[in-house]
Design a protein around this motif. Structure first.
Motif, PDB file in Angstrom:
ATOM      1  N   GLN A 128       0.826  -1.212   0.000  1.00 12.71           N
ATOM      2  CA  GLN A 128       0.000   0.000   0.000  1.00 12.71           C
ATOM      3  C   GLN A 128       0.857   1.258   0.000  1.00 12.71           C
ATOM      4  O   GLN A 128       0.571   2.212  -0.718  1.00 12.71           O
ATOM      5  CB  GLN A 128      -0.926   0.005   1.217  1.00 12.71           C
ATOM      6  N   ARG A 129       1.923   1.260   0.792  1.00 11.79           N
ATOM      7  CA  ARG A 129       2.795   2.436   0.830  1.00 11.79           C
ATOM      8  C   ARG A 129       3.476   2.654  -0.524  1.00 11.79           C
ATOM      9  O   ARG A 129       3.610   3.804  -0.990  1.00 11.79           O
ATOM     10  CB  ARG A 129       3.846   2.280   1.928  1.00 11.79           C
ATOM     11  N   LEU A 130       3.885   1.565  -1.159  1.00  7.04           N
ATOM     12  CA  LEU A 130       4.527   1.696  -2.460  1.00  7.04           C
ATOM     13  C   LEU A 130       3.519   2.164  -3.513  1.00  7.04           C
ATOM     14  O   LEU A 130       3.840   3.004  -4.365  1.00  7.04           O
ATOM     15  CB  LEU A 130       5.153   0.364  -2.863  1.00  7.04           C
ATOM     16  N   LEU A 131       2.304   1.658  -3.461  1.00 10.02           N
ATOM     17  CA  LEU A 131       1.266   2.100  -4.381  1.00 10.02           C
ATOM     18  C   LEU A 131       0.968   3.585  -4.192  1.00 10.02           C
ATOM     19  O   LEU A 131       0.833   4.333  -5.177  1.00 10.02           O
ATOM     20  CB  LEU A 131      -0.003   1.275  -4.182  1.00 10.02           C
ATOM     21  N   ASP A 132       0.863   4.039  -2.947  1.00 10.43           N
ATOM     22  CA  ASP A 132       0.606   5.459  -2.686  1.00 10.43           C
ATOM     23  C   ASP A 132       1.708   6.327  -3.282  1.00 10.43           C
ATOM     24  O   ASP A 132       1.441   7.385  -3.867  1.00 10.43           O
ATOM     25  CB  ASP A 132       0.498   5.712  -1.182  1.00 10.43           C
ATOM     26  N   ALA A 178      -6.032  -8.536  -8.687  1.00  7.08           N
ATOM     27  CA  ALA A 178      -5.361  -7.751  -7.649  1.00  7.08           C
ATOM     28  C   ALA A 178      -6.035  -7.953  -6.297  1.00  7.08           C
ATOM     29  O   ALA A 178      -7.250  -8.184  -6.225  1.00  7.08           O
ATOM     30  CB  ALA A 178      -5.386  -6.272  -8.017  1.00  7.08           C
ATOM     31  N   PRO A 179      -5.284  -7.876  -5.199  1.00  5.15           N
ATOM     32  CA  PRO A 179      -5.906  -7.968  -3.877  1.00  5.15           C
ATOM     33  C   PRO A 179      -6.939  -6.844  -3.707  1.00  5.15           C
ATOM     34  O   PRO A 179      -6.608  -5.680  -3.910  1.00  5.15           O
ATOM     35  CB  PRO A 179      -4.727  -7.768  -2.913  1.00  5.15           C
ATOM     36  N   PRO A 180      -8.176  -7.167  -3.356  1.00  6.19           N
ATOM     37  CA  PRO A 180      -9.213  -6.127  -3.243  1.00  6.19           C
ATOM     38  C   PRO A 180      -8.833  -4.989  -2.293  1.00  6.19           C
ATOM     39  O   PRO A 180      -9.144  -3.822  -2.555  1.00  6.19           O
ATOM     40  CB  PRO A 180     -10.426  -6.903  -2.733  1.00  6.19           C
ATOM     41  N   ALA A 181      -8.139  -5.313  -1.204  1.00  6.22           N
ATOM     42  CA  ALA A 181      -7.787  -4.295  -0.214  1.00  6.22           C
ATOM     43  C   ALA A 181      -6.810  -3.259  -0.758  1.00  6.22           C
ATOM     44  O   ALA A 181      -6.728  -2.144  -0.232  1.00  6.22           O
ATOM     45  CB  ALA A 181      -7.200  -4.963   1.029  1.00  6.22           C
ATOM     46  N   LEU A 182      -6.081  -3.610  -1.825  1.00  3.36           N
ATOM     47  CA  LEU A 182      -5.092  -2.685  -2.367  1.00  3.36           C
ATOM     48  C   LEU A 182      -5.744  -1.521  -3.104  1.00  3.36           C
ATOM     49  O   LEU A 182      -5.193  -0.419  -3.158  1.00  3.36           O
ATOM     50  CB  LEU A 182      -4.133  -3.441  -3.296  1.00  3.36           C
ATOM     51  N   GLY A 183      -6.914  -1.767  -3.698  1.00  2.59           N
ATOM     52  CA  GLY A 183      -7.602  -0.695  -4.400  1.00  2.59           C
ATOM     53  C   GLY A 183      -6.946  -0.301  -5.711  1.00  2.59           C
ATOM     54  O   GLY A 183      -6.962   0.857  -6.103  1.00  2.59           O
ATOM     55  N   LEU A 184      -6.375  -1.267  -6.416  1.00  6.66           N
ATOM     56  CA  LEU A 184      -5.704  -1.009  -7.690  1.00  6.66           C
ATOM     57  C   LEU A 184      -6.336  -1.863  -8.776  1.00  6.66           C
ATOM     58  O   LEU A 184      -6.441  -3.084  -8.637  1.00  6.66           O
ATOM     59  CB  LEU A 184      -4.210  -1.329  -7.581  1.00  6.66           C
TER      60      LEU A 184
END
Length: 229
Positions: free
Chosen positions: A30-34, A197-203
């Motif tokens: 999540q931090r890397l995606l942000d 994609a993992p649903p929690a990631l939001g991507l």
């Protein structure tokens, strides 16, 4: 997947090339995606890469540290808005070193810091043809991190874009590192599996973050070569 009959384990795909499944936990993903979302904003943001023959790559890309374009590097987005390339953060260089140590061991960690990131965004129909990462003067291992949708990653040989090659499934959070005799192996992405994609990631889609050591030092001259990702 939340539960599997046979959990995935690390694998040496070729000498010098190692796949480490689930290397990034959910928080680190999540931090890397942000961070990727911030880097994708203009100026020097996410762009469509145009090839010398007039075509376009189906994935879109943003660069950090040095700007890659077919087929070289520059300090500005020479094939886009002309803005200075976004800086390469120290924490990402540290992540690169950590990744190499995890995959290949401490002796493989390069003495030069990682200073280039190529971040490719793949929508459902995006692909990447077979190519080599040969635009750098350093032979330090290449670090590849995956976020979002699963892809088929095709890892080949140093001599040709054709067989022999091995297809590896890369999921969100997976690490793939290739160096040593595999540093100049051809590789590509023939398929993305949408909706995985993992649903929690939001991507929606896939992000690939590729880290490299340029070897350019302080030389501002762009370096010519032949690699897209």
């Amino acid at each position: 997947m939340d539960a599997e009959l046979f959990p995935r384990s690390r694998a040496q795909v070729a000498p010098g090339a190692v796949h480490v499944p689930d290397w990034l936990d959910g928080d680190r993903q999540q931090r890397l995606l942000d961070a990727c979302r911030e880097w994708a904003r203009p100026p020097a943001g996410l762009r469509t890469v145009r090839t010398p023959g007039g075509g376009t790559m189906t994935s879109r890309q943003v660069c950090l540290g040095w700007h890659w374009y077919p087929y070289g590097y520059a300090r500005t987005v020479v094939d886009g808005d002309g803005a200075p390339v976004k800086p390469f953060p120290d924490w990402l260089a540290a992540l690169g070193r950590e990744a190499v140590e995890a995959a290949l061991g401490p002796r493989a960690v390069p003495w030069e810091p990682y200073d280039i990131a190529l971040i490719n965004f793949y929508e459902a129909d995006a692909r990447m043809g077979m190519h080599r990462d040969s635009d750098e003067t350093s032979d330090a291992p290449v670090v590849s991190l995956s976020l979002g949708d699963t892809c088929v990653f095709r890892f080949g040989n140093t001599e040709t874009r054709t067989r022999p090659y091995t297809d590896v499934e890369l999921r969100s959070g997976d690490l793939f590192v290739f160096g040593g005799p595999a540093r100049l192996a051809h590789h590509g992405v023939p398929k993305v599996r949408p909706g995985t994609a993992p649903p929690a990631l939001g991507l929606t889609g896939r992000l690939n973050i590729t880290l490299r050591v340029s070897g350019f030092g302080r030389d501002p001259q762009r370096i010519m070569g032949d690699s897209p990702s």
